[in-house]
Design an enzyme around this catalytic site. Structure first.
Site, PDB file in Angstrom:
ATOM      1  N   ASP A   8       0.862  -1.179   0.000  1.00 46.69           N
ATOM      2  CA  ASP A   8       0.000   0.000   0.000  1.00 46.69           C
ATOM      3  C   ASP A   8       0.902   1.234   0.000  1.00 46.69           C
ATOM      4  O   ASP A   8       1.612   1.492   0.980  1.00 46.69           O
ATOM      5  CB  ASP A   8      -0.902  -0.026   1.232  1.00 46.69           C
ATOM      6  CG  ASP A   8      -1.792   1.211   1.338  1.00 46.69           C
ATOM      7  OD1 ASP A   8      -2.052   1.834   0.302  1.00 46.69           O
ATOM      8  OD2 ASP A   8      -2.223   1.533   2.467  1.00 46.69           O
ATOM      9  N   THR A  18       2.793   9.493   1.970  1.00 44.91           N
ATOM     10  CA  THR A  18       4.084   9.729   2.635  1.00 44.91           C
ATOM     11  C   THR A  18       4.815   8.447   3.020  1.00 44.91           C
ATOM     12  O   THR A  18       5.938   8.521   3.505  1.00 44.91           O
ATOM     13  CB  THR A  18       3.872  10.568   3.915  1.00 44.91           C
ATOM     14  OG1 THR A  18       2.961   9.869   4.791  1.00 44.91           O
ATOM     15  CG2 THR A  18       3.286  11.933   3.573  1.00 44.91           C
ATOM     16  N   ILE A  44      -8.241   4.945  -3.816  1.00 43.14           N
ATOM     17  CA  ILE A  44      -8.134   3.486  -3.833  1.00 43.14           C
ATOM     18  C   ILE A  44      -8.173   2.911  -2.415  1.00 43.14           C
ATOM     19  O   ILE A  44      -8.763   1.837  -2.197  1.00 43.14           O
ATOM     20  CB  ILE A  44      -6.858   3.023  -4.590  1.00 43.14           C
ATOM     21  CG1 ILE A  44      -6.813   1.511  -4.725  1.00 43.14           C
ATOM     22  CG2 ILE A  44      -5.603   3.569  -3.934  1.00 43.14           C
ATOM     23  CD1 ILE A  44      -7.952   0.890  -5.483  1.00 43.14           C
ATOM     24  N   ASP A  45      -7.607   3.604  -1.432  1.00 46.73           N
ATOM     25  CA  ASP A  45      -7.658   3.089  -0.056  1.00 46.73           C
ATOM     26  C   ASP A  45      -9.094   3.015   0.449  1.00 46.73           C
ATOM     27  O   ASP A  45      -9.456   2.081   1.176  1.00 46.73           O
ATOM     28  CB  ASP A  45      -6.815   3.964   0.882  1.00 46.73           C
ATOM     29  CG  ASP A  45      -5.334   3.624   0.814  1.00 46.73           C
ATOM     30  OD1 ASP A  45      -4.959   2.843  -0.072  1.00 46.73           O
ATOM     31  OD2 ASP A  45      -4.570   4.140   1.640  1.00 46.73           O
ATOM     32  N   ASP A  57     -11.631   5.631   8.062  1.00 46.81           N
ATOM     33  CA  ASP A  57     -10.164   5.559   7.998  1.00 46.81           C
ATOM     34  C   ASP A  57      -9.634   6.910   8.472  1.00 46.81           C
ATOM     35  O   ASP A  57      -9.804   7.932   7.788  1.00 46.81           O
ATOM     36  CB  ASP A  57      -9.719   5.262   6.569  1.00 46.81           C
ATOM     37  CG  ASP A  57      -8.259   4.841   6.494  1.00 46.81           C
ATOM     38  OD1 ASP A  57      -7.518   5.030   7.486  1.00 46.81           O
ATOM     39  OD2 ASP A  57      -7.835   4.318   5.438  1.00 46.81           O
TER      40      ASP A  57
END
Length: 239
Positions: free
Chosen positions: A6, A10, A87-88, A109
């Site tokens: 993933d 950063t 996408i996450d 999240d």
């Protein structure tokens, strides 16, 4: 054995996945002889990711990049322009959809930004919100106002503030809690009578999970979604 990667804005996170279990991956010493495929998701660009893909190619290991589609199995995406959904967020939805079938889910999240996505019990993604993360909420105020300040030690708590630092920190927390509570309302509006499963991930996920009885914190939620994405895609279930 799959290598799951993933790539965030950063940082790069990687695990080895085998027999439904995640193992830590040392990207400087990967067991390429045991890796059957690389499955990855990219939010940002990464020179290290490019190097890992080159290594995979050298070892004859195929690589697959996760992407957002309008449909994946029974799961549907709310966005008309699916490429605009991070996408996450999609992978977290896939994880919730797979782990808790036929169950309404609110998936949070909590990192630099806090994303909240709402999944109905018929596997329809209803949409979601993007909020500033807890730290971003507080720093935006301390940097753009003259008298609001943080002392660096005050925790985030669901309490009324009685000084400036805890008024600031607690305000950020309860604003986020309020958004999650509002997500429940949208499920009710969509005729979801079943109690939703609230799932947290990200750096502040564990803190937020403590505010909701019966909720879940899963530090590997996105990685699980990446693994499930590959399983579903491999069986031709994406559109």
């Amino acid at each position: 054995m799959r290598l799951l990667i993933d790539v965030g804005n950063t940082s790069l996170k990687a695990v080895l996945w085998q027999n439904q279990q995640a193992q830590p991956a040392n990207i400087n010493n990967l067991p390429w002889q045991h890796i059957t495929e690389v499955v990855y998701a990219c939010v940002g660009k990464s020179e290290l990711m490019a190097e890992l893909l080159a290594q995979a190619s050298t070892h004859g290991v195929p690589s697959f990049e996760a992407n957002v589609t309008k449909q994946l199995g029974k799961l549907s995406c709310a966005y008309d322009q699916v490429g605009n959904l991070g996408i996450d967020r999609w992978l977290a939805l896939i994880a919730g959809f797979t782990l808790y079938p036929d169950t309404p889910c609110i998936i949070v999240d909590a990192g630099t930004a806090t994303t909240i996505d709402v999944l109905a019990d018929n596997c329809v993604h209803l949409g979601g919100w993007i909020l500033p993360g807890l730290d971003l909420m507080t720093t935006s105020l301390t940097q753009n106002t003259q008298r609001v300040f943080d002392d660096g030690t005050t925790p985030f708590e669901d309490k009324l503030g009685k000084n400036t630092p805890n008024g600031l920190k607690n305000g950020a927390l309860v604003a986020t809690i309020g958004a999650i509570e509002r997500a429940k309302h949208h499920l009710v509006q969509n005729n979801c009578s079943q109690m939703p499963k609230i799932i947290f991930a990200g750096g502040y996920g564990a803190l937020l999970q403590q505010q909701f009885t019966g909720s879940i914190f899963d530090s590997l939620l996105v990685m699980k979604g990446l693994n499930y994405w590959r399983d579903l895609s491999k069986h031709g279930q994406k559109v």
